[in-house]
Design an enzyme around this catalytic site. Structure first.
Site, PDB file in Angstrom:
ATOM      1  N   SER A 165      56.832 -19.805  60.005  1.00 39.27           N
ATOM      2  CA  SER A 165      58.113 -19.875  59.587  1.00 39.27           C
ATOM      3  C   SER A 165      58.269 -20.520  58.290  1.00 39.27           C
ATOM      4  CB  SER A 165      59.194 -20.450  60.632  1.00 39.27           C
ATOM      5  OG  SER A 165      60.285 -20.617  60.108  1.00 39.27           O
ATOM      6  N   TYR A 178      62.818 -26.344  66.222  1.00 36.18           N
ATOM      7  CA  TYR A 178      61.889 -25.015  65.930  1.00 36.18           C
ATOM      8  C   TYR A 178      61.205 -25.327  64.730  1.00 36.18           C
ATOM      9  CZ  TYR A 178      61.391 -20.143  64.337  1.00 36.18           C
ATOM     10  OH  TYR A 178      61.070 -18.875  63.831  1.00 36.18           O
TER      11      TYR A 178
END
Length: 284
Positions: A165, A178
């Site tokens: 990510s 996250y």
């Protein structure tokens, strides 16, 4: 390679075809995972769509079959090793091998996200642990289970592609759990690439894709208003993306197919951004 250069019509087939390979896509019923499953099938792979929701996984399989591909849906939770072992047995019983693993399962949870009116100090550590487990352990366990089938072949061979990510490499506000999990995936990708290649040979490779911002089920309400216009956060992302837009799921496919194919046979341990330039732009 010299022979191929003299036969340009064979380059795509020899370097980028996944014909006769078996690919497992965890989270294959999601927006990005589903697109990747369909793309691998179009490149010739037989695709296992692995997810927790049987109906959604079946819908992806139906799409693949409608386009002439081979696919099967397997219901399993990536955080449950016993379910993954059962899934592996089902795959090997049907197709006898596993060549590719795409670790697409993951996501965020609200409790591990710092709301605008909250502080870091209020975040429950259990929520942090949950989102790290979902993403990082949910990449570790499938890698342990499915890569074992790769190394136990007469000639160890296989490819793992993890999904990273932008939050792994840039500080992105609010998504603390996250971000930590995805940063762990980057490190795990490099570590496992070395481990497998040194112990089992160059036929085992591990790489990752770091998608930029794509509209999915979990982030839609954060990035878009109900009328389709950008939220404040969505506008900030577009302002920091030189391409000036969000990505489309199909734009991940060429990078994925390259990383899974013999065209990247000397590529190992890399994290490839597919982000419209977000990761390189300073904002100035």
């Amino acid at each position: 390679m010299p022979d191929l250069l003299n036969k340009p019509d064979l380059i795509l087939d020899k370097l980028f075809s996944l014909k006769d390979q078996v690919a497992v896509v965890t989270g294959g019923s999601g927006v990005l995972g589903g697109a990747m499953a369909r793309g691998l099938a179009l490149a010739g792979a037989r695709v296992v769509v692995l997810g927790r929701n049987e109906a959604r996984a079946g819908a992806v399989v139906a799409d693949i079959s409608a386009n002439g591909g081979e696919s099967m849906a397997v219901v399993a939770d990536v955080s449950d090793r016993s379910q993954l072992e059962i899934a592996k047995s089902a795959i090997l019983n049907r197709w006898g091998q596993i060549d590719i693993l795409v670790n697409s399962a993951g996501g965020n949870i609200p409790a591990a996200t710092i709301a605008p009116d909250a502080t870091f100090f209020e975040m429950p550590h259990a929520a942090f642990e949950q989102v790290v487990s979902l993403n990082l352990v949910g990449t570790l366990l499938p890698s342990q289970v499915f890569a074992q089938a790769m190394v136990e072949r007469n000639h160890p061979h296989g490819c793992i592609v993890n999904i990273s990510s932008m939050s792994a490499i840039r500080a992105i506000s609010r998504v603390v759990g996250y971000s930590a999990a995805k940063a762990g995936i980057d490190n795990f990708t490099r570590w496992l690439a070395v481990e497998l290649a040194q112990k089992y040979g160059a036929g085992l490779r591990v790489n990752a894709i770091a998608p930029g911002f794509f509209i999915g089920e979990q982030n839609r309400d954060l990035l878009l208003n109900t009328d389709g216009s950008l939220t404040v956060r969505g506008q900030k992302i577009i302002d920091h993306t030189p391409a000036g837009r969000f990505g489309e799921p199909d734009e991940l496919l060429s990078t994925l197919i390259w990383l899974c194919s013999s065209g990247s046979s000397f590529v190992n341990g890399v994290v490839v951004p597919v982000d419209g330039g977000f990761s390189i732009y300073s904002g100035v």
